[in-house]
Design a protein around this motif. Sequence first.
Motif, mmCIF file in Angstrom:
data_model
loop_
_atom_site.group_PDB
_atom_site.id
_atom_site.type_symbol
_atom_site.label_atom_id
_atom_site.label_comp_id
_atom_site.label_asym_id
_atom_site.label_seq_id
_atom_site.Cartn_x
_atom_site.Cartn_y
_atom_site.Cartn_z
ATOM 1 N N PHE A 97 -73.179 48.015 16.493
ATOM 2 C CA PHE A 97 -72.908 48.997 15.430
ATOM 3 C C PHE A 97 -73.613 48.678 14.118
ATOM 4 N N HIS A 98 -74.790 48.095 14.210
ATOM 5 C CA HIS A 98 -75.504 47.771 12.975
ATOM 6 C C HIS A 98 -76.614 48.763 12.641
ATOM 7 N N GLY A 99 -76.626 49.889 13.331
ATOM 8 C CA GLY A 99 -77.585 50.951 13.027
ATOM 9 C C GLY A 99 -77.039 51.909 11.975
ATOM 10 N N PRO A 100 -77.815 52.967 11.640
ATOM 11 C CA PRO A 100 -77.453 53.857 10.528
ATOM 12 C C PRO A 100 -76.139 54.614 10.706
ATOM 13 N N THR A 101 -75.676 54.865 11.928
ATOM 14 C CA THR A 101 -74.397 55.564 12.067
ATOM 15 C C THR A 101 -73.338 54.676 12.727
ATOM 16 N N LEU A 102 -73.585 53.390 12.731
ATOM 17 C CA LEU A 102 -72.550 52.397 13.024
ATOM 18 C C LEU A 102 -71.927 52.486 14.414
ATOM 19 N N ALA A 103 -72.694 52.932 15.399
ATOM 20 C CA ALA A 103 -72.217 52.894 16.789
ATOM 21 C C ALA A 103 -73.419 52.691 17.705
ATOM 22 N N PHE A 104 -73.135 52.289 18.965
ATOM 23 C CA PHE A 104 -74.240 51.975 19.867
ATOM 24 C C PHE A 104 -75.160 53.165 20.098
ATOM 25 N N LYS A 105 -74.674 54.366 19.839
ATOM 26 C CA LYS A 105 -75.472 55.548 20.144
ATOM 27 C C LYS A 105 -76.725 55.670 19.268
ATOM 28 N N ASP A 106 -76.789 54.867 18.204
ATOM 29 C CA ASP A 106 -78.024 54.847 17.412
ATOM 30 C C ASP A 106 -79.221 54.378 18.248
ATOM 31 N N PHE A 107 -79.007 53.445 19.164
ATOM 32 C CA PHE A 107 -80.141 52.943 19.962
ATOM 33 C C PHE A 107 -80.746 54.082 20.790
ATOM 34 N N GLY A 108 -79.887 54.739 21.585
ATOM 35 C CA GLY A 108 -80.391 55.800 22.456
ATOM 36 C C GLY A 108 -80.857 57.019 21.674
ATOM 37 N N GLY A 109 -80.095 57.380 20.657
ATOM 38 C CA GLY A 109 -80.435 58.570 19.864
ATOM 39 C C GLY A 109 -81.786 58.422 19.191
ATOM 40 N N ARG A 110 -82.030 57.265 18.588
ATOM 41 C CA ARG A 110 -83.288 57.058 17.867
ATOM 42 C C ARG A 110 -84.474 56.920 18.820
ATOM 43 N N PHE A 111 -84.256 56.266 19.947
ATOM 44 C CA PHE A 111 -85.357 56.160 20.910
ATOM 45 C C PHE A 111 -85.718 57.547 21.442
ATOM 46 N N MET A 112 -84.700 58.346 21.732
ATOM 47 C CA MET A 112 -84.971 59.684 22.248
ATOM 48 C C MET A 112 -85.678 60.555 21.197
ATOM 49 N N ALA A 113 -85.213 60.493 19.957
ATOM 50 C CA ALA A 113 -85.814 61.323 18.905
ATOM 51 C C ALA A 113 -87.280 60.950 18.694
ATOM 52 N N GLN A 114 -87.559 59.655 18.639
ATOM 53 C CA GLN A 114 -88.940 59.210 18.439
ATOM 54 C C GLN A 114 -89.809 59.586 19.635
ATOM 55 N N THR A 115 -89.242 59.471 20.840
ATOM 56 C CA THR A 115 -90.002 59.833 22.038
ATOM 57 C C THR A 115 -90.336 61.322 22.005
#
Length: 427
Positions: A97-115
């Motif tokens: 939870f150390h990403g911008p929205t404080l939950a694990f979903k930042d990893f998948g969300g950001r990778f998908m958006a950048q892809t």
Amino acid sequence: MNLVNLKDSSDKVSFSEAVKKGLGKHQGLYFPEQITPFENIEEIIALPFVERSIRVLKQLIGDEMPDDLLNKIVSTAFQFGAPLVEVTDDIYSLELFHGPTLAFKDFGGRFMAQTLANISEGQPITILTATSGDTGAAVAHAFYGIENIQVVILYPKGKISPLQAKLFTTLGGNIHTVAIESDFDDCQHLVKAAFDDPDVREGLHLNSANSINISRLFAQVCYYFEAIAQLPKEQHDKAVFSVPSGNFGNLTAGIIAKSLGLPIKRFIAATNSNDTVPRYLQTGEWSPKQTVATISNAMDVSQPNNWPRIEALIEQGYIDKTCLIGEGVDEEYTQVAMRQLASLGYVSEPHAAIGYRSLSRSLEEGEVGIFLGTAHPAKFRETVENVLGQPISLPQPLADCVGKPEFSVEIENSYVALKSHLFSILK
Ligand SMILES: *Cc1c(COP(=O)(O)O)cnc(C)c1O
């Protein structure tokens, strides 16, 4: 590498196509045709996080994406770590939870958006997604301001925490939020109905950012590697992961990590009272009940949409059934676990506490337990303060959005109403 539709094996697509389409024919999930384990797993584990993640993703995706592109996507998406924090002698929390929205979903969300931003070549896209809480925030922040991509987020009105809502309803711009008068399963059904409707699917170039999108799962595989990398080498094959689960994306990613050769000993599928999977693993009977609301609301799912992927992993022999057990934790024991953790000096929130509870009940001599710290405790501040009787301060990303106005629209649980709303805001 090809991805195959689990409902129609003649529907095979590349990674890019799977990312753009989300779901395949007959609402089938895409899944790797084959997962090839690393031959030099300890060398991979020894690499730094971003470099290792690129190798892991390349092993899953194959040569389709040039190295420099994958490099750029991963370094932009993964700008925060996943520390393994010791809670007791043999139990750790993997803090996601150390990403911008404080939950694990930042990893998948950001990778998908950048892809997507890098492979869509300027075509317009509408992301339509349902959230039980944390997906909405992660997806909204990950896509905010990306050109040619509009995002529509459905969430169950009044069933997610006010602070969770603030994180994604206050952005505006290309982020449109809709409160549905029902529960999360119904939001998910509405999304599926939109994907089944060619007017909407083709007219608005729909894509979903739910964990049905394979890119999100692939990104999550990377932090299981990061967890093992933080253990002493002699413990690498002793790790038991307890995964607080709702839609079962996180657990799917964990089993994919094991299929790549990561020496994970076994998994615990930890749920709240919405325990379709633990009951299924115990009895062999799939009998979802009506979804009930709990304090671990991101897991209030009784028909988890990633389960067919886990079935496929079991059927194809990537994991033995004995390496997966299920545990349902009720409301009372969720709170007991939060208090136990606090007495150990570790303040946590209900989802992670369920992971801890299941782990501490099942961990055996010689094993090392890791539960996934899926969200920051401040995201569930009211609940945590009520249960622990101590104040929780807000980290910066949450403090920043508390005073901002919300832009949500409310609509009833009806596909007709949703469709007309979509066309009114997007056409
Ligand atoms: C989304 C979420 C879960 C459930 O994860 P799945 O991958 O859907 O099983 C658990 N905890 C938190 C805090 C979440 O946001």
